[in-house]
Write a protein that holds these residues in place. Structure first.
Motif: not given
Ligand SMILES: [Zn+2]
Length: 453
Positions: A112-126
């Motif tokens: 959950g945690t690693i996925n949520d952090l990476t999901k948003l950070a990756s999205y913000r980097c397109h």
């Protein structure tokens, strides 16, 4: 017996999904992760994101396998595991600035945690990313949006779901049992979520979308059927659980709404999360599990009502005006942020007495059929209680820090924090909400009888 991954089911789900293109579930996959990576992302470089625990559980093997193919140029980004890592906005920003320095596909290794952090950070980097799951702990792997705590408020921040998901069953079956148990609680919640959708469908509020419904409900009974096996690390049972969780995420992704996977049981969970002052005291799935019992118990009371003979004019005469609903919501919470959110959600689903009269006529007319549909969808509160116990989940509210008076108050409060139409609204509109809830806590009522341990 080894788990058989049903490619067909996942593949057809992927055709309707907006962001996720590849899902692979199976045993002993980490050694071949490079093949899967190339199939998904071509000859790009990769970068690993994990915490110390998930790096040890799987990240190191992913790193080694990819390094052997010259796929990796940078050291992995590893969050410390002490103090416990949370999905905080600050951590998203940290990860985002790291990712911006790399020309590489993020590979999140975790749950959950690693996925949520990476999901948003990756999205913000397109940047599309790959998640390598380490536990069957929740349905968020393939969901859009990231559950992040920002300004001390847990919220779902919109962002894309992962482009690819890899589940090695040898890894997820080694995860601490509390994580698997939490995933079980989350999936069990789809029983009442489905019932809520049936009501909203019948009343023309939120029509059931068949393919999204089937992704969640078609194999649900099978997925929840033998929870005792999860404790033994049974790969087949855990495989079925994580496949079920992934299908729930894909269903939400397909229709860009959480309706297929979230109803009144999740509203209990969201309510309790809003009031948590400390991080991660109780996992999401454990709250959803107890919420599912609470919703199923309310359903049992409502199903006893004679709704074919509702006195429409009496109920409409007692129906509160919008201003009174707003005042009531404002008086129900103390945190100004929660108040504003709850007012918006409550007023969004408010109907006036004339609209209520029409709805009640519809309920009277459809109750015989609706009642039967609900009965075939639902399990009893005691059945859900027993399944949770067998899975090793908390079942009594006191086990997750809520007294019975607390739980009783939660019924009315949970209704106020989301605009989604559920059994709460149905009971309120038919005029039986207070009585039904009272009966659950009265002598002989479900919660008065429920064993504490
Ligand atoms: Zn959930």
């Amino acid at each position: 017996m080894t788990y058989k991954f049903d490619h067909h089911r996942i593949e057809s789900a992927l055709q309707k999904a907006k962001d996720t293109r590849h899902v692979l579930i199976g045993s002993n996959l980490l050694g071949d992760v490079d093949d899967f990576f190339v199939r998904c992302f071509g000859e790009q470089k990769a970068v690993i994101i994990a915490d110390e625990n998930t790096f040890a559980a799987a990240g190191k093997r992913v790193f080694d396998a990819l390094s052997a193919h010259q796929r990796i140029d940078v050291e992995p980004f590893i969050f410390p595991s002490e103090p416990i890592l949370y999905a905080d906005y600050q951590n998203v920003l940290k990860l985002e600035s790291f990712l911006k320095l790399q020309d590489a596909v993020p590979i999140a290794v975790g749950s959950g945690t690693i996925n949520d952090l990476t999901k948003l950070a990756s999205y913000r980097c397109h940047r599309p990313y790959l998640i390598v799951a380490t536990a069957a702990s929740m349905d968020g792997y393939t969901a859009y949006g990231a559950a992040i705590t920002k300004d001390s408020f847990k919220q779902t921040i919109p962002c894309s779901a992962p482009y690819a998901v890899l589940v090695d069953l040898d890894v997820v079956s080694q995860a601490p049992h509390r994580l698997t148990a939490s995933g079980y609680g989350d999936v069990l919640g789809k029983i009442t979520a489905g019932a809520d959708w049936i009501i909203a469908d019948t009343l023309g509020i939120d029509p059931i979308i068949p393919h999204a419904w089937l992704l969640v409900q078609d194999t649900l009974r099978e997925t929840i059927g033998r929870p005792g096996l999860l404790k033994t690390g049974d790969t087949q049972a855990i495989g079925r659980l994580i496949e079920g969780l992934i299908l729930c995420g894909l269903s939400m992704q397909a229709i860009q709404a959480s309706r297929p996977a979230s109803g009144s049981e999740h509203q209990f969970s969201h309510l309790w999360e809003m009031h948590e002052t400390e991080h991660g005291v109780v996992s999401h799935g454990f709250k959803v599990g107890v919420g599912s019992i609470a919703s199923a118990a309310l359903y049992e009371q409502v199903l006893k009502q004679d709704l074919e003979n509702l006195d429409v004019s009496r109920i409409c005469a007692a129906w509160p005006p919008k201003s009174q609903v707003e005042m009531n919501v404002r008086q129900s919470f103390s945190n100004p942020k929660i108040i504003e959110e709850a007012v918006n959600h409550s007023l969004a689903k408010y109907i006036d007495p004339m609209q209520l009269a029409l709805r009640l006529e519809k309920i009277k007319e459809s109750w015989p059929t609706l009642k039967e549909r609900l009965k075939s969808q639902l399990l009893s509160a005691s059945e859900i209680y027993d399944l949770l116990k067998e899975a090793g989940c908390p079942a009594h509210p006191t086990e997750i820090g809520h007294s019975l008076p607390d739980l009783k108050a939660s019924y009315a409060l949970a209704r106020k924090i989301r605009s989604r139409y559920t059994i709460f609204d149905f009971a309120a509109e038919t005029g039986c909400f207070d009585d039904c809830v009272d009966q659950l806590f009265a002598p002989g009522g479900f919660w008065e009888r429920a064993p504490h341990k």
